[in-house]
Design a protein around this motif. Structure first.
Motif, mmCIF file in Angstrom:
data_model
loop_
_atom_site.group_PDB
_atom_site.id
_atom_site.type_symbol
_atom_site.label_atom_id
_atom_site.label_comp_id
_atom_site.label_asym_id
_atom_site.label_seq_id
_atom_site.Cartn_x
_atom_site.Cartn_y
_atom_site.Cartn_z
ATOM 1 N N ASP A 290 -4.033 -2.768 4.564
ATOM 2 C CA ASP A 290 -4.598 -3.567 5.659
ATOM 3 C C ASP A 290 -4.834 -2.749 6.923
ATOM 4 O O ASP A 290 -5.604 -3.158 7.797
ATOM 5 N N TRP B 80 -0.693 -6.199 11.811
ATOM 6 C CA TRP B 80 0.303 -7.136 12.350
ATOM 7 C C TRP B 80 -0.007 -7.537 13.786
ATOM 8 O O TRP B 80 0.799 -8.203 14.424
ATOM 9 N N GLY C 256 7.217 -4.770 3.503
ATOM 10 C CA GLY C 256 6.103 -5.254 4.332
ATOM 11 C C GLY C 256 5.995 -6.767 4.299
ATOM 12 O O GLY C 256 7.008 -7.475 4.296
ATOM 13 N N LEU C 257 4.768 -7.257 4.201
ATOM 14 C CA LEU C 257 4.562 -8.714 4.239
ATOM 15 C C LEU C 257 5.094 -9.393 2.976
ATOM 16 O O LEU C 257 5.299 -10.600 2.962
ATOM 17 N N ARG D 167 6.156 -18.440 -2.733
ATOM 18 C CA ARG D 167 4.981 -17.812 -3.353
ATOM 19 C C ARG D 167 5.263 -16.419 -3.901
ATOM 20 O O ARG D 167 4.467 -15.871 -4.653
ATOM 21 N N GLU E 65 9.741 3.290 7.779
ATOM 22 C CA GLU E 65 9.549 1.833 7.837
ATOM 23 C C GLU E 65 10.243 1.265 9.074
ATOM 24 O O GLU E 65 11.412 1.522 9.298
ATOM 25 N N LYS E 66 9.503 0.495 9.858
ATOM 26 C CA LYS E 66 10.082 0.014 11.117
ATOM 27 C C LYS E 66 11.047 -1.181 10.943
ATOM 28 O O LYS E 66 11.870 -1.439 11.801
ATOM 29 N N ALA F 275 0.844 -1.210 0.000
ATOM 30 C CA ALA F 275 0.000 0.000 0.000
ATOM 31 C C ALA F 275 0.870 1.247 0.000
ATOM 32 O O ALA F 275 0.676 2.159 -0.825
ATOM 33 N N ILE G 22 -2.792 -8.533 -1.427
ATOM 34 C CA ILE G 22 -1.834 -7.608 -2.033
ATOM 35 C C ILE G 22 -2.556 -6.663 -3.000
ATOM 36 O O ILE G 22 -2.320 -5.465 -3.014
ATOM 37 N N ASP H 98 10.471 3.052 13.792
ATOM 38 C CA ASP H 98 9.129 2.664 14.231
ATOM 39 C C ASP H 98 8.381 3.925 14.661
ATOM 40 O O ASP H 98 8.695 4.519 15.694
ATOM 41 N N VAL H 99 7.415 4.331 13.847
ATOM 42 C CA VAL H 99 6.668 5.552 14.174
ATOM 43 C C VAL H 99 5.762 5.267 15.380
ATOM 44 O O VAL H 99 5.025 4.285 15.401
ATOM 45 N N ARG I 9 -5.103 -12.512 -4.013
ATOM 46 C CA ARG I 9 -4.541 -13.719 -3.423
ATOM 47 C C ARG I 9 -4.978 -14.953 -4.203
ATOM 48 O O ARG I 9 -6.141 -15.078 -4.556
#
Ligand code: FAD
Length: 338
Positions: free
Chosen positions: A294, A111, A52-53, A62, A45-46, A26, A302, A87-88, A337
Motif C-alpha cells: 500500500d 496509514w 500490519g493491518l 474476518r 516494525e513500528k 508486503a 492483502i 519507528d523508522v 478482498r
C-alpha cells in the motif's frame, strides 16, 4: 483470507543484507522470498508486533490473527530478524538504514487518514476511522493502557470504503443509540461494494447516500451536529458529475464522528530530508531503495500487498546479483478482498 508462509529450501548465504521497513503482508512476503534466496533479512516494525493491518486493522471476525502470528513465527525460525517498536524516521533514521544495508524495501502501508478540510474537524468526539480501528485492535490485543475513547449516542461514519464499514461495526458493538453511514455518492459506487453496504443496513446502520458534510458544529468544544448538503449525479457532456443540490442544507444531530474518506501512503522521510518517489514498479528514485504494498499507490488489498512484496524481492535480487529469478506467485495464498 490468509497469509500463508511456507518456507522452502534456504539458498546459500549471499553475505548481503536487506532491510525491510514495515511488517505487513508486503514486507512479510518479501522477507520470505529474500531469506530463501540467501539474504540476511531484518524487518523494522513500528508496532508492538509485526503483521500490519492483518493484526491491527482488519477485525478478527474476518481474519484469524493467530494464524498470521504462526506464519510470522515461521519467518523468525527461518532466520528473519524483527526489530519491533522501531519507528523508522523517528527511532532510527531512514538514511542510516540505507547506509547499513545492501538494499532497502519500504513496505510501510497507507496509514495517513485524509482530512475532510471542513470547519470543526478538530472538535472533540471526532476521530479518523483508521486511527480509531487501530486503537480498538490495540485494546482488544491488550496493548492499550489508557483505554479506548468510548463511542456513544448518535455516531456518524463518513465514507464508503471498507474502513468505513469496519468503523460502523465497531460503533454497533458499542451499543450506541444510532449509527449513520454518510456517503456523498450512491451505494453502487461505494468502494466497499453495494452488497456490503446493504448488509450494514440489515445490521441496523442507517445509510445516508448522496449526503455530504460541509461543517461540524460544536458545543463546548465537542461535536454536536453535522451541517450537510444533498448531492446528485448530473449528466453533462461526459461522465456524470457529482453536484450539490441547491438549498439542500440540513442539520444531523450527532455525538461522535468517525472519518473514513481515504488513506495516503505513510512513507518515512527523516523529517522531510528524504523524499522517496515511486518510479517504475518497485523501484524508487533512490538507488537501492525499493517499495511494495500500500505504500506504493495507497490502499489496496492483502492479495496485492503479498504479490507486490514478491515482485519487489525479485527486483532486489536482480539488482544485487544482476541475475533474474523466477518467483512463484501463489494466487490462492493471496486472495483479494472479499
Ligand atoms: C480497516 C481495514 C480493513 C481491511 N480489510 C481488508 C480485507 O478484508 N481484505 C483485504 O484483502 N484487504 C483489506 N484491507 C486492506 C489490507 O489490509 C491492506 O491492503 C494490506 O494490509 C496492505 O499491506 P501492506 O503490507 O502494504 O501494509 P500494512 O498492512 O499497512 O503494513 C504496513 C506496516 O508498516 C509498519 N510501518 C509503517 N510505518 C513504519 C515506520 N516508519 N517504521 C516501521 N514500521 C512502519 C506498520 O506498523 C505496518 O505493520 C483492509 C484495510 C483496512 C484499513
Amino acid at each position: 483470507m490468509e497469509l500463508k508462509i511456507n518456507i522452502e529450501k534456504l539458498g546459500n548465504a549471499t553475505g548481503k543484507k536487506v532491510a525491510i521497513i514495515g511488517g505487513g503482508p508486503a514486507g512479510l512476503s518479501a522477507a520470505k522470498e529474500l531469506i530463501q534466496l540467501g539474504y540476511e533479512v531484518h524487518v523494522y516494525e513500528k508496532m508492538y508486533e509485526p503483521g500490519g493491518l492483518l493484526i491491527f486493522g482488519i477485525p478478527s471476525y474476518r481474519i484469524n490473527k493467530e494464524k498470521v502470528r504462526e506464519n510470522i513465527k515461521k519467518l523468525m525460525n527461518a532466520g528473519v530478524i524483527f526489530y519491533t517498536n522501531t519507528d523508522v524516521g523517528k527511532d532510527i533514521c531512514l538514511s542510516e538504514i540505507i547506509k547499513k544495508y545492501d538494499a532497502v524495501l519500504i513496505a510501510t502501508g497507507a496509514w495517513i487518514s485524509k482530512k475532510m478540510n471542513v470547519a470543526g474537524e478538530n472538535l472533540s468526539g471526532i476521530y479518523y476511522a483508521l486511527d480509531y480501528i487501530i486503537k480498538y485492535n490495540l485494546s482488544k490485543l491488550g496493548y492499550l493502557s489508557e483505554g479506548l475513547p468510548k463511542l456513544s449516542g448518535k455516531v456518524a461514519v463518513i465514507g464508503g470504503g471498507l474502513t468505513a464499514v469496519d468503523a460502523c461495526h465497531i460503533a454497533l458493538q458499542n451499543n450506541v443509540e444510532k449509527v449513520y453511514l454518510i456517503y456523498r455518492r450512491g451505494r453502487w459506487q461505494a468502494p466497499a461494494g453495494k452488497k456490503i453496504i446493504e448488509n450494514l443496513e440489515t445490521s441496523g446502520v442507517h445509510v445516508m447516500e448522496f449526503t455530504q458534510p460541509i461543517e461540524f458544529i460544536g458545543e463546548n468544544g465537542a461535536v454536536k451536529a453535522i451541517r450537510a448538503v444533498k448531492t446528485v449525479l448530473e449528466k453533462s457532456n461526459g461522465a456524470p458529475e457529482l453536484k450539490i443540490v441547491p438549498e439542500s442544507q440540513h442539520i444531523i444531530p450527532i455525538d461522535n464522528v468517525l472519518i473514513a474518506v481515504g488513506l495516503l501512503p505513510s512513507i518515512p522521510n527523516d523529517d522531510g530530508k528524504i523524499n522517496i518517489i515511486v518510479k517504475e514498479g518497485p523501484r524508487t528514485n533512490i538507488e537501492k531503495v525499493f517499495i511494495a504494498g500500500d505504500a506504493t499507490l495507497g490502499p489496496s488489498y492483502i492479495g496485492f500487498a503479498i504479490q507486490s512484496g514478491i515482485k519487489a524481492s525479485k527486483e532486489i535480487h536482480t539488482y544485487l546479483t544482476h541475475k533474474e529469478v523466477e518467483l512463484k506467485i501463489d494466487k490462492k495464498s493471496a486472495p483479494l478482498r472479499d
